[in-house]
Design an enzyme around this catalytic site. Sequence first.
Site, mmCIF file in Angstrom:
data_model
loop_
_atom_site.group_PDB
_atom_site.id
_atom_site.type_symbol
_atom_site.label_atom_id
_atom_site.label_comp_id
_atom_site.label_asym_id
_atom_site.label_seq_id
_atom_site.Cartn_x
_atom_site.Cartn_y
_atom_site.Cartn_z
ATOM 1 N N TYR A 54 0.802 -1.235 -0.198
ATOM 2 C CA TYR A 54 -0.089 -0.008 -0.009
ATOM 3 C C TYR A 54 0.815 1.245 0.080
ATOM 4 O O TYR A 54 1.442 1.522 1.064
ATOM 5 C CB TYR A 54 -1.027 0.146 1.238
ATOM 6 C CG TYR A 54 -1.848 -0.952 1.254
ATOM 7 C CD1 TYR A 54 -2.043 -2.037 0.212
ATOM 8 C CD2 TYR A 54 -2.530 -1.180 2.394
ATOM 9 C CE1 TYR A 54 -3.103 -2.868 0.412
ATOM 10 C CE2 TYR A 54 -3.597 -2.311 2.576
ATOM 11 C CZ TYR A 54 -3.922 -3.152 1.281
ATOM 12 O OH TYR A 54 -4.797 -4.137 1.525
ATOM 13 N N HIS A 112 -0.087 -11.861 0.609
ATOM 14 C CA HIS A 112 -1.168 -10.954 -0.005
ATOM 15 C C HIS A 112 -1.627 -11.472 -1.069
ATOM 16 O O HIS A 112 -3.050 -11.501 -1.363
ATOM 17 C CB HIS A 112 -0.196 -9.570 -0.526
ATOM 18 C CG HIS A 112 -1.035 -8.269 -0.618
ATOM 19 N ND1 HIS A 112 -0.616 -7.158 -0.601
ATOM 20 C CD2 HIS A 112 -2.566 -8.146 -0.753
ATOM 21 C CE1 HIS A 112 -1.568 -6.296 -0.677
ATOM 22 N NE2 HIS A 112 -2.913 -6.784 -0.518
#
Length: 278
Positions: A54, A112
């Site tokens: 992110y 992820h």
Amino acid sequence: MTRLVTFADGTTVPALGQGTWEMGDDPAWRDEEQQALARGIDLGLTLIDTAELYGDGRSERLVGEVIAGRRDEVFLVSKVRPENASEMKMMLACEKSLERLGTDRLDLYLLHWEGNVPLEETVAAFQELVDEGMIARWGVSNLDLRAMERLMEIEGAEDCAVNQLLYNLGSRGVEFDLLPWMQARDMPMMAYSPLGRGELLEQPLIRDIANRHSADPAQVALAAILRHDGVIAIPKAGSIEHVEANADALEIQFDLEDIERLDAAFPPPTRETPLDII
């Protein structure tokens, strides 16, 4: 109202946490985002989810600033990129995340999504981090049922604590097979983008049900998925107003008419469907 979800190891977390995707990217919003996260902690939304991906670490830095001085109040989650999920690279990736977050440990560390690194190697790398005390537990994200079944064949994979998945009223495919499979194993599901990308909040039905409950559309959308056992929702809220509204989603109690109308507008799956990912 506080609702807890229990991991297989007995650890409990709030069913409603805070996501940070796309937070920390714009300096103009930084103060407001920090205030929102801090207010969320005050309201009991103490599970905070972030990732090295992110904003190339900017989200982790933002979270680190917010939790400074109150780390023990928070259940901290971050995620490792697939290309960093090898035994050689994961230790360094985790160290960098911890540095950005200003802490010495993660409560939960997730893959992820599945990449080219064999899952056997990723599980071994996670276990090493547990042994070193850098993470308390590990899990995965964006793995469908077949991938989860493959994972469970690996030695040590029974320690997988959670699977984080796209789940909202407009994306209910996991309810057919994956969510029941996880519930049978006492493995919570973390729902990312539980409000969609905002499009759900414009739906007339959701607005109508919200008016009926003197609520707002986001609360209805969150309550719709939180009524399922073992689901943790991690909506992003970039303002104090939004996080306070999210926190009240647990107050909504649907009746049979509400559920029937929601199911008619957003039908639950009747067959296996490909896993939705964004």
